[in-house]
Motif scaffolding. Sequence first.
Motif, short mmCIF file in Angstrom:
data_model
loop_
_atom_site.label_atom_id
_atom_site.label_comp_id
_atom_site.label_asym_id
_atom_site.label_seq_id
_atom_site.Cartn_x
_atom_site.Cartn_y
_atom_site.Cartn_z
N GLU A 242 0.82 -1.21 0.00
CA GLU A 242 0.00 0.00 0.00
C GLU A 242 0.85 1.26 0.00
OE1 GLU A 242 -2.51 -0.32 3.37
OE2 GLU A 242 -3.71 -1.98 2.55
N SER A 243 2.06 1.17 0.59
CA SER A 243 2.91 2.35 0.71
C SER A 243 4.37 1.93 0.74
CB SER A 243 2.55 3.14 1.97
OG SER A 243 3.52 4.15 2.23
N ILE A 244 5.25 2.83 0.33
CA ILE A 244 6.68 2.55 0.37
C ILE A 244 7.23 2.72 1.78
CG2 ILE A 244 7.38 4.91 -0.14
CD1 ILE A 244 9.67 3.82 -1.78
N ASP A 245 6.50 3.44 2.63
CA ASP A 245 6.97 3.69 4.00
C ASP A 245 6.80 2.44 4.87
OD1 ASP A 245 7.51 6.37 3.38
OD2 ASP A 245 5.39 6.90 3.70
N GLY A 246 7.58 2.39 5.94
CA GLY A 246 7.42 1.31 6.91
C GLY A 246 8.17 0.04 6.57
N TRP A 247 9.25 0.16 5.82
CA TRP A 247 10.03 -1.03 5.46
C TRP A 247 11.02 -1.43 6.55
CZ3 TRP A 247 15.19 -0.09 5.64
CH2 TRP A 247 15.63 1.23 5.49
N GLU A 248 11.34 -0.53 7.45
CA GLU A 248 12.38 -0.77 8.45
C GLU A 248 12.15 -2.00 9.33
OE1 GLU A 248 10.91 2.11 7.97
OE2 GLU A 248 12.40 3.66 7.56
N LYS A 288 17.51 3.30 -4.50
CA LYS A 288 17.73 3.99 -3.22
C LYS A 288 17.18 3.16 -2.07
CE LYS A 288 16.67 8.32 -0.81
NZ LYS A 288 15.96 9.63 -0.92
N LEU A 289 15.98 2.59 -2.26
CA LEU A 289 15.36 1.80 -1.20
C LEU A 289 16.16 0.53 -0.92
CD1 LEU A 289 13.13 1.17 0.78
CD2 LEU A 289 11.75 0.26 -1.11
N ILE A 290 16.58 -0.17 -1.98
CA ILE A 290 17.35 -1.40 -1.80
C ILE A 290 18.67 -1.11 -1.10
CG2 ILE A 290 18.49 -3.32 -2.98
CD1 ILE A 290 16.36 -3.14 -5.14
N LYS A 291 19.28 0.02 -1.44
CA LYS A 291 20.53 0.40 -0.80
C LYS A 291 20.33 0.65 0.70
CE LYS A 291 24.57 3.36 -1.46
NZ LYS A 291 25.18 4.43 -2.30
N GLU A 292 19.22 1.29 1.06
CA GLU A 292 18.92 1.53 2.47
C GLU A 292 18.67 0.21 3.21
OE1 GLU A 292 18.89 4.27 4.36
OE2 GLU A 292 19.75 5.37 2.68
N ILE A 293 17.99 -0.71 2.54
CA ILE A 293 17.73 -2.02 3.13
C ILE A 293 19.05 -2.76 3.36
CG2 ILE A 293 16.71 -4.30 2.73
CD1 ILE A 293 14.47 -2.85 1.17
N ALA A 294 19.94 -2.70 2.37
CA ALA A 294 21.25 -3.35 2.48
C ALA A 294 22.04 -2.79 3.65
CB ALA A 294 22.03 -3.19 1.18
N LYS A 295 21.95 -1.48 3.82
CA LYS A 295 22.65 -0.82 4.94
C LYS A 295 22.07 -1.27 6.28
CE LYS A 295 24.03 3.77 6.58
NZ LYS A 295 23.93 5.24 6.33
N THR A 296 20.75 -1.40 6.33
CA THR A 296 20.08 -1.79 7.58
C THR A 296 20.41 -3.22 7.99
OG1 THR A 296 18.25 -0.28 7.09
CG2 THR A 296 17.85 -2.00 8.72
N ILE A 297 20.47 -4.13 7.02
CA ILE A 297 20.79 -5.53 7.35
C ILE A 297 22.30 -5.75 7.46
CG2 ILE A 297 18.67 -6.32 6.24
CD1 ILE A 297 20.36 -7.40 3.94
#
Length: 389
Positions: A242-248, A288-297
């Motif tokens: 539904e939204s791009i937000d809240g992936w963390e 950009k989103l995948i890069k942020e996910i990679a950084k988080t994991i």
Amino acid sequence: MSPLGKFTLALLGLRIFGASGFFWGLFLGHILIDRTKVIKNLEKQLSIVDDNIRLFLPYKYYRYYNVIDGNFWGKLWGTILGSILFGFHGFIICFIIGHFTFDTPNSRHAKAFRLALDNFFNTHLCKILGAIIGFSLHSPILLFCGIIIGFFADLYRSEKQFRPLFGFLNKFWFKINPFKFLIDIHTAKSNSLVQSMAGLAAKVAKADGRVSENEIRVFKKLFNLQDITDHRISKTFNKAKESIDGWEPYALQILRLSKDDLELKEGVIENLFKIATADGQFGNEELKLIKEIAKTIELPEGNFDVIRQAYEPKIATDSTVADFYDVLGVLRTATDAEIKSKWKELINIYHPDRIQASGATAEEVEKATLKMAEINNAYQNIMKSRKVA
């Protein structure tokens, strides 16, 4: 599934430990190699080596190499292993086994043999283990007992025939036994991982504005889901898209599950790239989103860059996947084997060494070289686009 692990460890076990080693080799090869990613990665690497040989081999050698029907790695395996372990007779026997088992991918008899062998081991795994233990201890009684215990253990694994058999006692055992507890932990971890991936996949798919049917198809294919019928996975995916937000939260859950497993983290990011490129519209927001996910994991930046380079669109070419199929002259529905066969045929026709040997002019040789590069580029891009499988 290839029986390479079973056969290799069985031959090594036979040579070093005798008959007991042979049976232990079959069992351990099936468990440790043929049912794991080891065999898939090995087959993938051998295919890459084969492609590179065809790319760089001079034509006078390539034309002989190209005559080989199927593969030759199995015969090479049999030649080396058989000769080292058992001498001339081992060379002959293992050469034949390697050819029939590994080098005849289109033989229905070889396919039936491989399938029957794997089905046998998967179905009777515990009975086989029990029999091997009894045989190794040189006790007919223990061998018999091992098969009986293995019989019930195999029923337990299937969980379809074992539960109704003993009613209340059976249900009670399933609640208290430690083995089931360990299995439940592993199952819970796997389900949690898939749910987290479903959330991240939906977020990445939504990053370009909409979730396409092709992106959903790729997600289901990556995780062997014929349909998103699992209520939890379906709910997670539909809510997340539904939204791009809240992936963390999903990424943090992946971090907790993966811990120091670098291969798992790389697999997560690679799968997200496959989903992002599924609709052919890979953009900056998705990157950009995948890069942020990679950084988080906590995937190292260098590892991320290697994966990104493999999936990031190349600016130098405007060719589409459809164009690549046209270059090779094959349909999009063609199998990998048919595409590779056509690629080999075109290399044989346009190989610059062959053109030059036929007395062609420098201009004709240059044209053949450019055509060869176009053919190789088309083949590599088609194979890369099919890696979602």
